[in-house]
Design an enzyme around this catalytic site. Sequence first.
Site, PDB file in Angstrom:
ATOM      1  CB  THR A   1       6.912  25.246  13.843  1.00 44.03           C
ATOM      2  OG1 THR A   1       6.949  24.515  15.080  1.00 44.03           O
ATOM      3  CG2 THR A   1       8.299  25.772  13.523  1.00 44.03           C
TER       4      THR A   1
ATOM      5  CG  LEU B   1       5.137  22.872   6.788  1.00 43.79           C
ATOM      6  CD1 LEU B   1       5.429  21.382   6.702  1.00 43.79           C
ATOM      7  CD2 LEU B   1       4.311  23.308   5.580  1.00 43.79           C
ATOM      8  CG  HIS B   2       7.970  21.400  12.935  1.00 46.91           C
ATOM      9  ND1 HIS B   2       7.374  21.981  14.038  1.00 46.91           N
ATOM     10  CD2 HIS B   2       7.499  20.121  12.907  1.00 46.91           C
ATOM     11  CE1 HIS B   2       6.589  21.108  14.646  1.00 46.91           C
ATOM     12  NE2 HIS B   2       6.644  19.965  13.983  1.00 46.91           N
ATOM     13  CG  ASP B   3      12.505  21.141   9.272  1.00 48.31           C
ATOM     14  OD1 ASP B   3      12.632  19.935   8.991  1.00 48.31           O
ATOM     15  OD2 ASP B   3      12.762  21.607  10.405  1.00 48.31           O
TER      16      ASP B   3
END
Length: 311
Positions: free
Chosen positions: A194, A240-242
Site C-alpha cells: 500500500t 491508499l491502503h484499503d
Amino acid sequence: MIPRPLIIDCDPGVDDAIALLLALASPAEFDLLGVTTVAGNVPLSLTTANARRICHLAQRADVPVYAGCPRPLLRSLTTAEDIHGATGLQGAALPEPALPLPAQHAVAFLIEQFTTASAPITLATLGPLTNLAVALIQCPKIAQGIDRVVIMGGSLGGGNVTPAAEFNIYVDPHAAKVVVEAGLPLTMIGLDVTHQVVTTPERLTALENLGTPVGKAAAGMLRYYGQLDVERYGLAAPPLHDPCVVAYLLRPDLFTGRPMHLAIETEGSLCLGRTVANAYPTAAAPANATVIETVDAEGFYTLLTERLGKL
Ligand code: RIB
Ligand code: CA
C-alpha cells in the site's frame, strides 16, 4: 462473467470509503451481499454510519450494512482519528443514510451467509479482524462457505502504529491470530504494497475532475487523509491502503505475491501485532497465505478513477 459474491468487512475510515466506492462501482464483477462494520479507525457507531453514508452516496442503498463488534477480543480499542478525522470521513460532508440499520449483528450475518451460500463467498477485510474471528470461534464451519479472504493488514517490513505493527493487526492481534490459524484461503495485502500506492496531487486532481458528487467527496476525503503518514514516512503523498484489496479482486494482474507462512505476534509490547512472514515455508510451518509484494500503482489509479467515474 458471473459477479463474484462478496462481503466487505470494514472500519470506515477514508480509505475504507474509497474501497467501498470502488466495489460499489463494479456491479459486473461483484455481487455485494453486504457490508459489515467493526470498531477501528473510529468507534463502531461511526464506522457503521459512515458505511451507510457511502452506500447512500453511491446510490446503492440496496446494499445492507450490519454493525459488528465494538471492541477487540482482548485489548481495549485503539482508534485513528488523527488520520481519518473525528467523524472518520473528514473532508466530506455526506448526507445521513436513508435506510434503517438491520437488527442482525454482523457476526450473525457472516455466519448465516457462509453456512447457507450456494456458491463460496469472497470476504474482503479492511479493518481489525474481530468480526471474522468471532464468527470462526462461534461457527468454525463457516470456512466451507468462504472462497477466499483478502486482508488489508500487516507488513513484511515496519509498522504504522508501532515500528513493528500495522494498525488493523495491532488493534486486534488475537483476532488476527485466530484468522491466520483457521486454515482459510488467505491473501494478505500489507503496507509493503500500500505504500507503493500514494495519492499524488495529479491523481487527486484526476478524481476531482470527475466533476461528480462521488469524485468531489473522494477528493475531499483524500485531501485531508493521511498527511500524518506523509510527514512520518516522508512519502510523496498519502498511501491508499484499503482500495488495494478491491483492486486486487478486480485486477489481480496488477499485483504480484508469493505463498508464505504467516504468524501473528500476540505477546510482548515492542512487537505486539507484528505479522511474521516466512517466504520459505517448511513442513513444520507450511504456507498459509499468499502475501502480496508489488502493485502497478499507475494501473491502480487508472482503474480507480475510471470506476469512480461510473458512479
Ligand atoms: O494500516 C492501514 C489500515 O488501518 C487501513 O485499513 C486503515 O483504514 C486502517 O483501518
Ligand atoms: Ca480500514
